[in-house]
Scaffold this motif. Structure first.
Motif, short mmCIF file in Angstrom:
data_model
loop_
_atom_site.label_atom_id
_atom_site.label_comp_id
_atom_site.label_asym_id
_atom_site.label_seq_id
_atom_site.Cartn_x
_atom_site.Cartn_y
_atom_site.Cartn_z
N TYR A 171 0.86 -1.18 0.00
CA TYR A 171 0.00 0.00 0.00
C TYR A 171 0.90 1.24 0.00
CZ TYR A 171 -3.89 -3.08 1.23
OH TYR A 171 -4.85 -4.07 1.22
N ASP A 172 0.48 2.29 -0.70
CA ASP A 172 1.28 3.49 -0.87
C ASP A 172 0.91 4.54 0.17
OD1 ASP A 172 2.60 5.82 -1.75
OD2 ASP A 172 2.43 5.23 -3.85
N ILE A 173 1.88 4.91 1.01
CA ILE A 173 1.64 5.87 2.09
C ILE A 173 1.31 7.26 1.57
CG2 ILE A 173 4.04 6.66 2.34
CD1 ILE A 173 3.58 6.42 5.41
N ASN A 174 1.57 7.51 0.28
CA ASN A 174 1.30 8.83 -0.29
C ASN A 174 -0.18 9.05 -0.62
OD1 ASN A 174 4.08 9.81 -0.46
ND2 ASN A 174 4.36 8.17 -1.97
N TYR A 175 -1.01 8.04 -0.37
CA TYR A 175 -2.43 8.16 -0.69
C TYR A 175 -3.27 7.87 0.56
CZ TYR A 175 -0.86 8.37 -5.49
OH TYR A 175 -0.24 8.75 -6.64
N PRO A 176 -3.17 8.75 1.57
CA PRO A 176 -3.87 8.51 2.84
C PRO A 176 -5.38 8.46 2.69
CG PRO A 176 -3.09 10.78 2.74
CD PRO A 176 -2.46 10.05 1.57
N HIS A 177 -5.97 7.48 3.35
CA HIS A 177 -7.42 7.28 3.43
C HIS A 177 -8.05 6.91 2.09
CE1 HIS A 177 -6.77 8.70 7.41
NE2 HIS A 177 -6.54 9.94 7.04
N ALA A 178 -7.21 6.70 1.07
CA ALA A 178 -7.68 6.13 -0.20
C ALA A 178 -6.61 5.20 -0.75
CB ALA A 178 -8.03 7.23 -1.21
N GLU A 179 -5.85 4.60 0.17
CA GLU A 179 -4.76 3.70 -0.23
C GLU A 179 -5.30 2.48 -0.97
OE1 GLU A 179 -6.64 2.60 3.31
OE2 GLU A 179 -5.36 4.38 3.15
N ASP A 180 -6.51 2.05 -0.65
CA ASP A 180 -7.11 0.91 -1.35
C ASP A 180 -7.48 1.29 -2.78
OD1 ASP A 180 -9.01 2.66 -0.22
OD2 ASP A 180 -10.56 1.11 -0.15
N TYR A 181 -8.02 2.49 -2.96
CA TYR A 181 -8.40 2.97 -4.29
C TYR A 181 -7.18 3.06 -5.19
CZ TYR A 181 -10.76 6.04 -7.72
OH TYR A 181 -11.29 6.60 -8.85
N GLU A 182 -6.09 3.59 -4.65
CA GLU A 182 -4.85 3.67 -5.43
C GLU A 182 -4.34 2.29 -5.79
OE1 GLU A 182 -0.82 3.48 -6.51
OE2 GLU A 182 -1.51 2.75 -4.55
N LEU A 183 -4.36 1.37 -4.80
CA LEU A 183 -3.85 0.02 -5.04
C LEU A 183 -4.66 -0.69 -6.11
CD1 LEU A 183 -2.00 -2.36 -4.24
CD2 LEU A 183 -3.75 -3.02 -2.58
N PHE A 184 -5.97 -0.62 -6.04
CA PHE A 184 -6.80 -1.34 -7.01
C PHE A 184 -6.67 -0.76 -8.41
CE2 PHE A 184 -9.59 -2.25 -3.11
CZ PHE A 184 -8.84 -3.37 -2.80
N ASN A 185 -6.52 0.57 -8.52
CA ASN A 185 -6.26 1.16 -9.83
C ASN A 185 -4.94 0.67 -10.39
OD1 ASN A 185 -7.96 3.20 -11.32
ND2 ASN A 185 -8.25 3.97 -9.24
N ARG A 186 -3.94 0.58 -9.53
CA ARG A 186 -2.62 0.08 -9.95
C ARG A 186 -2.72 -1.37 -10.41
NH1 ARG A 186 1.63 -0.73 -5.55
NH2 ARG A 186 0.22 0.69 -4.45
N LEU A 187 -3.39 -2.20 -9.61
CA LEU A 187 -3.47 -3.62 -9.91
C LEU A 187 -4.31 -3.91 -11.15
CD1 LEU A 187 -3.80 -5.18 -6.34
CD2 LEU A 187 -1.83 -5.27 -7.88
N ALA A 188 -5.32 -3.09 -11.41
CA ALA A 188 -6.21 -3.33 -12.55
C ALA A 188 -5.47 -3.26 -13.88
CB ALA A 188 -7.37 -2.35 -12.54
N PHE A 189 -4.30 -2.61 -13.89
CA PHE A 189 -3.49 -2.53 -15.10
C PHE A 189 -2.40 -3.61 -15.13
CE2 PHE A 189 -5.45 1.60 -15.05
CZ PHE A 189 -5.63 1.91 -16.40
#
Length: 294
Positions: free
Chosen positions: A165-183
């Motif tokens: 999980y990326d610490i640079n995306y507080p309180h939306a770390e899951d949203y960032e991760l899933f966008n990353r993984l979807a690609f």
């Protein structure tokens, strides 16, 4: 070695924690380890966790609050199971959640991440998110359409891609991760209700609403960069109104602005081919017509 590792980060969830833990310990599927990380709670959560005697439970206590991202990454590094299952300390899973999700993953080896439907009110209709990979990938441009505490992931994928999980995306770390993984991998959602997602005043989405909204905007902008676009404040506001289904189709100015924005994004997608054009057009049409995915 257990088949699954359930990871739960806890911070001041004393009111709900025992119910959440119990919902995992009574699962019909029993071959799992349960990693519970108390992240410096001050409300007695740590004491309640300490009273759990089930040998499948691995307890970690932080002397101070390190934050959800740090705790989740610690859990990922500790997990030994073939599958990693997320769970929050204020929700509860239905008794056959692990059985259903592990069976699905066993039967679908191409899928690396899988969420599920959930409910926020017991007895009411469940929230069903987009099911297939391409549709999920498309809707992730708009909002997080994978319920984080309902997720199961393959551990080998986590290690192969070095996922954290990326610490640079507080309180939306899951949203960032899933966008990353979807690609990078195939994702899915089960149209089966497997989680009660509890709503209360201390929920992150309520306590940190403004930070979460700003972080989500940054996550979306990363996706718009792939389309060769950088949104202005006004364009971002139009996007927010679209994804929140706040376009009034009877208001010509509102409808015209939203339609123009959608055509602009669709034209760029036809050039860059980031998303399935038909699905992207359908998503915009739903937003403009106030037809939430369900």
């Amino acid at each position: 070695m257990p088949r699954a590792s359930v990871i739960m980060s806890v911070y001041n969830n004393a009111e709900f924690i025992l119910e959440a833990i119990h919902s995992i310990l009574i699962q019909t599927y029993t071959d799992f380890e349960f990693i519970i990380i108390d992240d410096g709670s001050t409300d007695g959560s740590a004491y309640l966790i300490s009273q759990i005697t089930d040998p499948r439970v691995v307890k970690i206590y932080h002397s101070e609050n390190k934050g959800l991202v740090a705790s989740l990454n610690e859990g990922l590094s500790m997990a030994t199971g073939e599958y990693i299952v997320r769970m929050d300390g204020d929700d509860f899973s239905v008794p056959d959640r692990l059985a259903v999700q592990i069976s699905f993953m066993d039967q679908n080896p191409s899928i690396d991440v899988c969420g599920a439907a959930y409910t926020t009110t017991i007895g009411e209709r469940a929230k069903v998110n987009p099911i297939g990979h391409d549709e999920i990938k498309t809707w992730l441009l708009f909002h997080c359409c994978i319920c984080h505490p309902s997720v199961i992931m393959r551990n080998r994928m986590i290690h192969r891609l070095g996922i954290q999980y990326d610490i640079n995306y507080p309180h939306a770390e899951d949203y960032e991760l899933f966008n990353r993984l979807a690609f990078q991998v195939q994702v899915a959602n089960l149209p089966i209700c497997l989680l009660f997602y509890r709503q209360h005043d201390r929920k992150v989405s309520i306590q940190h609403r403004n930070i979460q909204a700003d972080t989500a905007r940054r996550v979306r902008q990363q996706q718009f960069y792939k389309l060769g676009l950088e949104l202005s404040d006004e364009e971002n506001q139009t996007m927010v109104e679209l994804l929140e289904f706040r376009i009034n189709p009877k208001d010509y100015a509102s409808y015209s602005k939203a339609s123009g924005f959608a055509r602009w994004v669709l034209d760029q997608n036809s050039l860059y081919k980031i998303y399935n054009q038909e699905l992207l057009n359908a998503a915009f049409s739903r937003c403009i017509s106030n037809l939430p995915y369900q």
